[in-house]
Design a protein around this motif. Structure first.
Motif, PDB file in Angstrom:
ATOM      1  N   GLY A 123       0.801  -1.230   0.000  1.00 48.86           N
ATOM      2  CA  GLY A 123       0.000   0.000   0.000  1.00 48.86           C
ATOM      3  C   GLY A 123       0.830   1.273   0.000  1.00 48.86           C
ATOM      4  O   GLY A 123       0.287   2.370  -0.087  1.00 48.86           O
ATOM      5  N   LEU A 124       2.164   1.137   0.113  1.00 48.42           N
ATOM      6  CA  LEU A 124       3.001   2.349   0.128  1.00 48.42           C
ATOM      7  C   LEU A 124       3.637   2.569  -1.247  1.00 48.42           C
ATOM      8  O   LEU A 124       3.953   1.617  -1.952  1.00 48.42           O
ATOM      9  N   THR A 125       3.784   3.837  -1.608  1.00 48.23           N
ATOM     10  CA  THR A 125       4.431   4.152  -2.888  1.00 48.23           C
ATOM     11  C   THR A 125       5.725   4.919  -2.645  1.00 48.23           C
ATOM     12  O   THR A 125       5.723   5.922  -1.926  1.00 48.23           O
ATOM     13  N   PHE A 126       6.817   4.416  -3.207  1.00 48.61           N
ATOM     14  CA  PHE A 126       8.130   5.050  -3.064  1.00 48.61           C
ATOM     15  C   PHE A 126       8.562   5.673  -4.388  1.00 48.61           C
ATOM     16  O   PHE A 126       8.235   5.165  -5.459  1.00 48.61           O
ATOM     17  N   VAL A 127       9.304   6.777  -4.281  1.00 49.43           N
ATOM     18  CA  VAL A 127       9.978   7.322  -5.462  1.00 49.43           C
ATOM     19  C   VAL A 127      11.455   7.411  -5.120  1.00 49.43           C
ATOM     20  O   VAL A 127      11.814   7.910  -4.056  1.00 49.43           O
ATOM     21  N   LEU A 128      12.310   6.897  -6.008  1.00 47.82           N
ATOM     22  CA  LEU A 128      13.753   6.949  -5.755  1.00 47.82           C
ATOM     23  C   LEU A 128      14.366   8.047  -6.608  1.00 47.82           C
ATOM     24  O   LEU A 128      14.060   8.161  -7.797  1.00 47.82           O
ATOM     25  N   THR A 129      15.232   8.851  -6.007  1.00 49.12           N
ATOM     26  CA  THR A 129      15.890   9.892  -6.805  1.00 49.12           C
ATOM     27  C   THR A 129      17.336  10.047  -6.360  1.00 49.12           C
ATOM     28  O   THR A 129      17.687   9.677  -5.246  1.00 49.12           O
ATOM     29  N   GLY A 130      18.173  10.560  -7.253  1.00 45.75           N
ATOM     30  CA  GLY A 130      19.598  10.699  -6.937  1.00 45.75           C
ATOM     31  C   GLY A 130      20.310   9.357  -6.993  1.00 45.75           C
ATOM     32  O   GLY A 130      19.721   8.331  -7.349  1.00 45.75           O
ATOM     33  N   THR A 131      21.609   9.373  -6.655  1.00 42.34           N
ATOM     34  CA  THR A 131      22.408   8.150  -6.721  1.00 42.34           C
ATOM     35  C   THR A 131      22.586   7.567  -5.336  1.00 42.34           C
ATOM     36  O   THR A 131      22.880   8.296  -4.389  1.00 42.34           O
ATOM     37  N   LEU A 132      22.416   6.250  -5.225  1.00 43.04           N
ATOM     38  CA  LEU A 132      22.648   5.588  -3.938  1.00 43.04           C
ATOM     39  C   LEU A 132      24.136   5.275  -3.892  1.00 43.04           C
ATOM     40  O   LEU A 132      24.631   4.521  -4.719  1.00 43.04           O
ATOM     41  N   THR A 133      24.837   5.880  -2.977  1.00 46.12           N
ATOM     42  CA  THR A 133      26.295   5.718  -2.986  1.00 46.12           C
ATOM     43  C   THR A 133      26.783   4.765  -1.901  1.00 46.12           C
ATOM     44  O   THR A 133      27.630   3.919  -2.146  1.00 46.12           O
TER      45      THR A 133
ATOM     46  N   LEU B 231      12.236  -3.198  -2.810  1.00 41.70           N
ATOM     47  CA  LEU B 231      11.049  -2.570  -2.215  1.00 41.70           C
ATOM     48  C   LEU B 231       9.777  -3.260  -2.727  1.00 41.70           C
ATOM     49  O   LEU B 231       8.849  -3.543  -1.970  1.00 41.70           O
ATOM     50  N   LYS B 232       9.787  -3.532  -4.034  1.00 42.31           N
ATOM     51  CA  LYS B 232       8.603  -4.164  -4.629  1.00 42.31           C
ATOM     52  C   LYS B 232       8.377  -5.554  -4.046  1.00 42.31           C
ATOM     53  O   LYS B 232       7.241  -5.985  -3.856  1.00 42.31           O
ATOM     54  N   ALA B 233       9.508  -6.237  -3.792  1.00 45.56           N
ATOM     55  CA  ALA B 233       9.383  -7.582  -3.236  1.00 45.56           C
ATOM     56  C   ALA B 233       8.695  -7.544  -1.872  1.00 45.56           C
ATOM     57  O   ALA B 233       8.142  -8.541  -1.406  1.00 45.56           O
ATOM     58  N   MET B 234       8.744  -6.392  -1.210  1.00 44.24           N
ATOM     59  CA  MET B 234       8.094  -6.280   0.100  1.00 44.24           C
ATOM     60  C   MET B 234       6.706  -5.671  -0.024  1.00 44.24           C
ATOM     61  O   MET B 234       6.114  -5.225   0.959  1.00 44.24           O
ATOM     62  N   GLY B 235       6.213  -5.605  -1.246  1.00 42.95           N
ATOM     63  CA  GLY B 235       4.826  -5.186  -1.443  1.00 42.95           C
ATOM     64  C   GLY B 235       4.647  -3.724  -1.817  1.00 42.95           C
ATOM     65  O   GLY B 235       3.528  -3.280  -2.070  1.00 42.95           O
ATOM     66  N   ALA B 236       5.769  -2.955  -1.848  1.00 40.15           N
ATOM     67  CA  ALA B 236       5.620  -1.530  -2.158  1.00 40.15           C
ATOM     68  C   ALA B 236       5.441  -1.323  -3.656  1.00 40.15           C
ATOM     69  O   ALA B 236       5.785  -2.190  -4.447  1.00 40.15           O
ATOM     70  N   LYS B 237       4.918  -0.143  -3.992  1.00 36.37           N
ATOM     71  CA  LYS B 237       4.917   0.274  -5.389  1.00 36.37           C
ATOM     72  C   LYS B 237       6.070   1.253  -5.548  1.00 36.37           C
ATOM     73  O   LYS B 237       6.358   2.019  -4.627  1.00 36.37           O
TER      74      LYS B 237
ATOM     75  N   THR C 293       2.398   9.946  -3.266  1.00 38.00           N
ATOM     76  CA  THR C 293       3.671   9.313  -2.926  1.00 38.00           C
ATOM     77  C   THR C 293       3.804   9.219  -1.404  1.00 38.00           C
ATOM     78  O   THR C 293       3.575  10.209  -0.698  1.00 38.00           O
ATOM     79  N   SER C 294       4.173   8.022  -0.908  1.00 36.69           N
ATOM     80  CA  SER C 294       4.326   7.889   0.548  1.00 36.69           C
ATOM     81  C   SER C 294       5.689   8.413   1.000  1.00 36.69           C
ATOM     82  O   SER C 294       5.791   9.130   1.985  1.00 36.69           O
ATOM     83  N   PHE C 295       6.756   8.014   0.255  1.00 35.27           N
ATOM     84  CA  PHE C 295       8.109   8.432   0.633  1.00 35.27           C
ATOM     85  C   PHE C 295       8.945   8.692  -0.608  1.00 35.27           C
ATOM     86  O   PHE C 295       8.827   7.963  -1.596  1.00 35.27           O
TER      87      PHE C 295
ATOM     88  N   GLY D 194      12.349  -4.550   7.137  1.00 32.27           N
ATOM     89  CA  GLY D 194      10.970  -4.556   6.651  1.00 32.27           C
ATOM     90  C   GLY D 194      10.118  -3.536   7.388  1.00 32.27           C
ATOM     91  O   GLY D 194       8.912  -3.446   7.169  1.00 32.27           O
ATOM     92  N   GLN D 195      10.753  -2.743   8.253  1.00 33.36           N
ATOM     93  CA  GLN D 195       9.991  -1.767   9.042  1.00 33.36           C
ATOM     94  C   GLN D 195      10.344  -0.340   8.627  1.00 33.36           C
ATOM     95  O   GLN D 195      11.485  -0.055   8.253  1.00 33.36           O
ATOM     96  N   LEU D 196       9.369   0.559   8.737  1.00 33.77           N
ATOM     97  CA  LEU D 196       9.629   1.966   8.439  1.00 33.77           C
ATOM     98  C   LEU D 196      10.372   2.592   9.604  1.00 33.77           C
ATOM     99  O   LEU D 196      10.143   2.211  10.758  1.00 33.77           O
ATOM    100  N   PRO D 197      11.250   3.557   9.332  1.00 32.06           N
ATOM    101  CA  PRO D 197      11.936   4.214  10.435  1.00 32.06           C
ATOM    102  C   PRO D 197      10.917   4.914  11.350  1.00 32.06           C
ATOM    103  O   PRO D 197       9.891   5.410  10.864  1.00 32.06           O
ATOM    104  N   GLU D 198      11.255   4.935  12.599  1.00 33.68           N
ATOM    105  CA  GLU D 198      10.304   5.531  13.542  1.00 33.68           C
ATOM    106  C   GLU D 198      10.061   6.986  13.217  1.00 33.68           C
ATOM    107  O   GLU D 198      10.970   7.700  12.796  1.00 33.68           O
ATOM    108  N   GLY D 199       8.847   7.384  13.474  1.00 37.39           N
ATOM    109  CA  GLY D 199       8.502   8.796  13.280  1.00 37.39           C
ATOM    110  C   GLY D 199       8.227   9.154  11.832  1.00 37.39           C
ATOM    111  O   GLY D 199       7.947  10.307  11.526  1.00 37.39           O
ATOM    112  N   LYS D 200       8.364   8.188  10.896  1.00 38.03           N
ATOM    113  CA  LYS D 200       8.126   8.529   9.488  1.00 38.03           C
ATOM    114  C   LYS D 200       6.755   8.010   9.054  1.00 38.03           C
ATOM    115  O   LYS D 200       6.232   7.078   9.615  1.00 38.03           O
TER     116      LYS D 200
END
Ligand code: AMP
Length: 697
Positions: free
Chosen positions: A617-627, A640-646, A655-657, A691-697
């Motif tokens: 049920g959560l939607t992520f957008v990735l931007t920039g380079t993961l270094t 992320l998709k393997a854990m059910g995210a879009k 967008t969720s995050f 598999g958990q979201l960071p606290e407070g997010k």
């Protein structure tokens, strides 16, 4: 008193006039008075005298046709008077309708000047005080290109106007601009294309393209060899001459030294116009140059002025276009070509025949259905036409001339390039070869494997793939993994350096390539599947298949029904996927990839485990380079998709995050402006680990 200098100057001028006169007789009037040898002898004397007296060389001298290089670009020329196109009449009825409009406007049928429509390229020639100043192409009608240096080499273009014609130029005009067509005679076109073929170069499609291409050569010496000719038929500003109509204008152009087409008629009735059109059509084939119609013009300039122009063409003229030329010839055979994507195209092999000015020996038959629809059979007498007068096509067969026993044509059962079985999917017209090993498709497949959404191999591009294929080092995607730096370093780039030595790939580049290929082995399984280039299997479908089957073994064991049960996969994709995975050549390549160490299963978890769908049920957008993690965005997205995210490509309120890597740009800004929470790479890694979201997010 006569000195040697004044003698030389007088002789030079006399020679120039004599040569101009003979050039005019030869090119403009087609009626030479002296032999070619005598003409050459006059030229030789002039050249020698000019060499002795370089101070007397003048740009209008017949020896000065070929100048220096044009440079990288042709300078733009703004036309003082717009260069118009012509409206078309596609048949005699439309021509009649135009004549009706003329009669309505003028009350009676005015004299109409009928000319051949020369199929070349428009040209505008400006003369200043009688000397050629500039030549320009039509361009978009408002701005053309300066092709003076090239047009000077065209022998029937006078470098200066003949004196007798100057008196008709309005007194205050220093400049006058005449217009017409530059064209390539049919014969010269054939010769040019034969030479191109012998050099392995692409031939020109028709004389018109050849003329336009020759005019835009960077080196005028090349244009000079191309045998271009002109026909002039217009003046930009009618006020510049004391002539009152088109017919008189053509006479003046002839007097002034221009090449003017002799097949013109001043008609005073519809019947005459019609007869001229019909006679021109008859004449078309025997003319030494291409025409594509007849131009009918209201003759009087005063009447023309009453009609004016539309935004693209004069209202006082119309182009009667000829129907496309058709010819009959023998169908010698039907061959099958394999395109880069595996589509098979039947091609008619014809007994060579000249259609609309060029020789046609082959014509596409598009696909199997088309061959049957037209019912053409080997041995048939077929009708060939140039579609839009450029691309040859087979219209159909002359049934009554069919040889006894001619059999209906069938698409071969195996690919002519690699011998693999051919398939035709339901609802598709194209038959295809789906073998991963088919040489005709190799290039495209190899590039696709290395592309970003697939194995993302840095340094692999179009050119490199071409020369690796040429060097026999790559024929299918598994071959990438046999490449070694030692061998790669020695491969020629297909070019030589100034010393004439082969330029090689070199050690440094070779090592980088091998390292990039090595890295690609670790790309996610979905990338591998996508990289294999299965038809209809884009990245999303590849991911859906991986989510369901996890390993290559499971995927290969799946039946068509199993495949069709996956969300988003219909029977058509299931069928083509199953076929691909069970084609022996493809299975062999997959096996070699596996042995090379390329990922063949979903890595996130052990086979059989369903990842906890904590991000459902959560939607992520990735931007920039993961270094920090060295993970590509594709990998992160797959996990992320393997854990059910879009995972989406653009930020919206839904967008969720947004996960922002290094050098994140506009997506980050958008997330901030919409108040979408932003995570950094550490947050992302934590989510993927726990598999958990960071606290407070
Ligand atoms: P099109 O480009 O098919 O619209 O046709 C218009 C072009 O035909 C003009 O721009 C001219 O370059 C060309 N043309 C060829 N012969 C003639 C002619 N006798 N009179 C006027 N235009 C001609």
């Amino acid at each position: 008193m006569a000195t040697p200098e004044t003698d030389a100057a007088a002789r030079i001028e006399a020679l120039r006039r004599e040569i101009e006169h003979h050039t005019y007789r030869y090119y403009a009037l087609d009626d030479p008075e002296i032999s070619d040898a005598a003409f050459d002898s006059l030229m030789r004397e002039l050249r020698e005298l000019e060499a002795l007296h370089p101070e007397l060389i003048d740009p209008t001298s017949p020896t000065q046709r070929v100048g220096g290089y044009v440079g990288e670009q042709f300078a733009p020329v703004m036309h003082e008077q717009r260069m118009y196109s012509l409206d078309n009449a596609m048949d005699l009825d439309e021509l009649d309708a135009w004549i009706d409009r003329v009669v309505d406007a003028l009350g009676e049928l005015p004299p109409l000047c009928c000319e051949l429509k020369i199929d070349g390229s428009s040209i505008a020639l400006t003369y200043e005080n009688g000397t050629l100043l500039r030549a320009a192409t039509r361009g978009d009608g408002t701005t053309g290109e300066d092709v003076t240096a090239n047009m000077r080499t065209v022998k029937d273009v006078p470098l200066r106007l003949r004196e007798g014609a100057l008196s008709a130029i309005t007194a205050d005009r220093e400049r006058i601009e005449v217009r017409g067509e530059v064209y390539m005679p049919k014969h010269s076109f054939e010769v040019l294309n034969l030479a191109a073929e012998a050099d392995g170069k692409a031939p020109f499609a028709n004389p018109r393209n050849a003329a336009a291409g020759s005019l835009r050569q960077k080196d005028p010496a090349v244009t000079a060899k191309r045998d271009l000719s002109t026909f002039l038929y217009a003046i930009a500003d009618q006020q510049a001459l004391t002539v009152s109509g088109q017919w008189e204008l053509l006479e003046w152009l002839r007097e002034a030294g221009f090449h003017v087409n002799p097949d013109v008629r001043l008609c005073t009735s519809r019947e005459e116009v019609r007869a001229f059109c019909e006679a021109s059509l008859q004449m078309r084939e025997t003319l030494p140059y291409e025409i594509d119609g007849v131009v009918v013009k209201v003759n009087s300039f005063a009447d023309q002025a009453r009609f004016g122009f539309t935004s693209r063409a004069p209202r006082w003229a119309i182009a009667f276009k000829f129907p496309p030329e058709e010819k009959t010839t023998k169908l010698l055979g039907i061959t099958v070509q394999v395109g880069r994507t595996g589509a098979l195209t039947p091609v008619a092999e014809l007994e060579p025949v000249v259609v609309a000015g060029s020789t046609v020996a082959r014509a596409t038959l598009h696909n199997e259905d088309e061959v049957h629809r037209k019912d053409v059979r080997i041995g048939d007498t077929v009708i060939v036409r140039k579609a839009g007068d450029v691309i040859p096509e087979v219209v159909g067969a002359v049934d009554s001339l069919r040889p006894a026993g001619a059999r209906e044509w069938k698409m071969p059962a195996v690919c002519p390039s690699c011998g693999s079985p051919i398939i035709r999917e339901e609802g598709e017209v194209a038959c295809r070869c789906i073998s991963i090993d088919c040489p005709a498709q190799a290039h495209e497949r190899l590039l696709h494997w290395a592309s970003r959404g697939a194995m993302d191999i840095e340094g692999i591009g179009e050119e490199l793939v071409s020369y690796l294929v040429a060097a026999g080092m790559l024929s299918d995607v598994a071959d990438y993994y046999n490449l070694t730096a030692d061998v790669l370093a020695e491969v020629s780039r297909g070019r030589v350096n100034k010393a004439g030595e082969n330029i090689r790939i070199g050690r440094t580049v070779a090592e980088k390539l091998v390292a990039a290929i090595e890295v690609s082995k670790g790309r996610p399984f979905a990338n591998v599947l996508f990289g294999l280039g299965l038809r209809h299997v884009g990245k999303t479908t590849a991911e859906a298949l991986v989510r369901r089957f996890r390993t290559m073994d499971d995927l290969m064991a799946a039946s068509e029904e199993d495949l069709a049960a996956v969300e988003g996969i219909g029977p058509k994709v299931a069928r083509s996927t199953w076929l691909f995975l069970h084609t022996p050549d493809n299975m062999a390549v997959i096996d070699r990839l596996r042995k090379a160490g390329v990922t063949m299963s979903e890595e996130v978890m052990a086979p059989g485990d369903e990842a906890p769908q904590t991000l459902d049920g959560l939607t992520f957008v990735l931007t920039g380079t993961l270094t920090a993690s060295g993970m590509s965005r594709d990998e992160a997205s797959a996990r992320l998709k393997a854990m059910g995210a879009k995972v989406s490509g653009s930020v919206s309120k839904k967008t969720s995050f947004v996960v922002a890597g290094e050098a994140a740009g506009s997506k980050l800004a958008k997330a901030e402006s919409l108040g979408v929470p932003v995570l950094d790479e550490d947050d992302l890694l934590r989510i993927l680990d726990t598999g958990q979201l960071p606290e407070g997010k």
